[in-house]
Enzyme design. Structure first.
Site, PDB file in Angstrom:
ATOM      1  N   GLY A   8       0.092 -65.728  35.270  1.00 22.47           N
ATOM      2  CA  GLY A   8      -0.133 -66.395  33.978  1.00 22.47           C
ATOM      3  C   GLY A   8      -1.530 -66.115  33.451  1.00 22.47           C
ATOM      4  N   GLY A  11      -2.456 -66.473  29.672  1.00 24.06           N
ATOM      5  CA  GLY A  11      -2.419 -67.801  29.052  1.00 24.06           C
ATOM      6  C   GLY A  11      -3.812 -68.374  28.827  1.00 24.06           C
ATOM      7  CG  ASP A  58       9.385 -62.431  34.929  1.00 26.50           C
ATOM      8  OD1 ASP A  58       9.340 -62.088  33.737  1.00 26.50           O
ATOM      9  OD2 ASP A  58       9.835 -63.543  35.303  1.00 26.50           O
ATOM     10  CG  MET A  59       6.148 -66.890  37.436  1.00 21.61           C
ATOM     11  SD  MET A  59       5.191 -66.410  38.876  1.00 21.61           S
ATOM     12  CE  MET A  59       5.598 -67.713  40.028  1.00 21.61           C
ATOM     13  CG  LEU A  80      -3.100 -70.429  36.512  1.00 21.75           C
ATOM     14  CD1 LEU A  80      -4.263 -70.090  35.592  1.00 21.75           C
ATOM     15  CD2 LEU A  80      -3.271 -71.833  37.054  1.00 21.75           C
ATOM     16  CD  GLN A  83       8.820 -73.209  28.169  1.00 19.73           C
ATOM     17  OE1 GLN A  83       7.809 -73.141  27.418  1.00 19.73           O
ATOM     18  NE2 GLN A  83       9.478 -74.317  28.328  1.00 19.73           N
ATOM     19  CB  THR A 127       1.917 -80.941  34.452  1.00 21.21           C
ATOM     20  OG1 THR A 127       1.858 -81.664  33.218  1.00 21.21           O
ATOM     21  CG2 THR A 127       3.353 -80.966  34.943  1.00 21.21           C
ATOM     22  CD  GLU A 129       4.258 -83.915  29.550  1.00 24.60           C
ATOM     23  OE1 GLU A 129       5.435 -84.209  29.319  1.00 24.60           O
ATOM     24  OE2 GLU A 129       3.312 -84.344  28.876  1.00 24.60           O
ATOM     25  CE1 TYR A 151       5.610 -77.203  31.824  1.00 24.93           C
ATOM     26  CE2 TYR A 151       5.056 -79.539  31.689  1.00 24.93           C
ATOM     27  CZ  TYR A 151       4.684 -78.230  31.957  1.00 24.93           C
ATOM     28  OH  TYR A 151       3.399 -77.958  32.360  1.00 24.93           O
TER      29      TYR A 151
END
Ligand code: NAP
Ligand code: F7E
Length: 363
Positions: A8, A11, A58-59, A80, A83, A127, A129, A151
């Site tokens: 990542g 980003g 790619d993850m 990191l 999506q 996160t 979240e 997510y």
């Protein structure tokens, strides 16, 4: 010289972490995805530096991860890649689960299968979240999770699989439970950047109004540049642990809007409630901010407020290095210059994006 691998890297956080680790003398490797367009804007200034290298991976592709780990044999991996847009996770839940949940398993297994489990340390971008529909305020490392979006549910798997590999295989892997962190490099569809860009465009007569969703949503917003230091500190600690990273200060989307427009020279006044709330230019009475149901989420996280006591005490990290007011100032000043410098063609492209945003096609 230590070697780090960042997934990542293109980003927001990846680009700041790269700069931070290069500054510490690391050999830095990053993974990128093949794309038909140039998306390396945030790291283009680093390309060509002798200690900076890019690899395709790619993850969603274990083989690519194993290949890059075999080649680089890093001392530290910063995972990191994700999506990372909560609203988009409602539109692409399966892709989000594959990258943000199974992707974490893939990188842990890739470390094991390349024989690096005993020497390579892993940071996982966890996160706030995870707290979702919060059960206590403020939130710390012991607050129970209640993920409230596809997510967050995917990231919860990532959090637990990191803990599992730590206990099952004695691997040095940590979760950084980071609260929202923003910057002048933030993606343009996250609420803070959407606001600072719109404030700059409106102040320069290049946009009529800004459409937003829930103005009352509360966040603990920090500066991304300060937060990447913590990722590194976690991997320098003598044992693997999970940490909450936050400022300990909470504001609403409405507060952010108010301050951003003020920094752009516009004094806003909010009137009305819910979908009828509007932000008026105090000087002219013109409506500059409106609420649109297009930007409401099926389930929204509305009360995030982090307690960074542990990171402060154990890692010696300073959570208030950049204040909320300074963060908004940095972002608006950057965007005022950017909007003024954008050429005509770019302006048309941006206006199209804004139009899409306003129609709720791209959130
Ligand atoms: P970001 O700007 O959206 O960057 C995400 C990165 O992941 C990009 O480099 C993207 O590559 C890459 N990526 C996406 N899907 C991938 C895939 N399938 N394979 C490989 N790479 C892939 O996110 P950020 O704000 O820097 O956040 C970094 C991490 O921290 C993310 O995991 C995010 O979920 C987490 N996080 C962020 C915050 C925050 O407030 N910023 C808070 C807590 C946690 P492309 O450029 O090719 O799209
Ligand atoms: O939304 C509200 C929205 O998209 C913040 C990611 O980095 O941080 C980020 O996720 C709040 C939400 O960030 C609009 O409903 C109102 O309550 O900027 P955001 P996020 O969802 O908090 C966490 C920690 C991550 O881990 C994620 O990767 O703002 N909101 N109006 C809006 N949000 C958006 N995007 N657009 C609006 O118009």
């Amino acid at each position: 010289m230590k070697t780090a691998l960042i997934t990542g890297v293109t980003g927001q956080d990846g680009s700041y972490l790269c700069e931070f680790l290069l500054g510490k003398g690391y050999d830095v490797h990053g993974t990128i995805r093949r794309s038909s367009t140039d998306y390396r804007e945030r790291i283009s200034h680093l390309e060509g530096q002798p200690n900076f290298h890019l690899h395709y991976a790619d993850m969603g592709d274990s083989m690519s991860l194993i290949q890059v780990l075999n080649k680089v044999k890093p001392d530290e991996v910063y995972n990191l890649a994700a999506q990372s847009h909560v609203q988009v996770s409602f539109d692409s839940p399966e892709f989000t689960a594959d990258v943000d949940a199974t992707g974490v398993l893939r990188i842990l297994e890739a470390i094991r299968q390349t024989g690096l489990a005993n020497r390579c340390r892993l940071y996982q971008a966890s996160t706030s979240e995870l707290y979702g529909k919060v059960v206590e305020v403020p939130q710390n490392e012991n607050t129970p999770f209640y993920p409230y979006s596809p997510y967050a549910v995917a990231k919860l798997y990532g959090y637990w699989i990191v803990k599992e590999y730590r206990e099952a295989y004695n691997m040095f892997c940590c979760n950084g439970i980071l609260f929202n962190h923003e910057s002048e490099r933030r993606g343009e569809t996250f609420v803070t950047r959407k606001i600072t860009l719109a404030a700059a465009r409106i102040a320069q007569g290049k946009q009529e109004k800004l459409l937003l969703g829930n103005l009352s949503s509360l966040r603990d917003w920090g500066y991304a540049k300060d937060y990447v230091e913590c990722m590194w500190l976690m991997l320098q600690h003598d044992r693997p642990e999970d940490f909450v990273i936050a400022t300990g200060v909470q504001h609403s989307v409405r507060d952010f809007c108010h301050l951003a427009f003020k920094e752009a020279g516009i004094d806003l006044e909010f009137v009305g409630e819910g979908l009828d709330e509007k932000g008026l230019d105090k000087a002219s009475g013109k409506v500059l901010v409106e609420v649109s149901p297009d930007f409401y989420r099926p389930t929204d996280v509305v009360n995030l407020w982090g307690d960074p006591t542990k990171a402060k005490a154990v890692l010696g990290w300073n959570p208030t290095k950049t204040s909320f007011e300074e963060l908004v100032r940095i972002m608006v000043r950057h965007d005022m210059k950017k909007v003024a410098a954008d050429d005509a063609a770019d302006q048309v492209r941006k206006m199209n994006l804004v139009e899409y945003l306003e129609k709720g096609i791209v959130k």
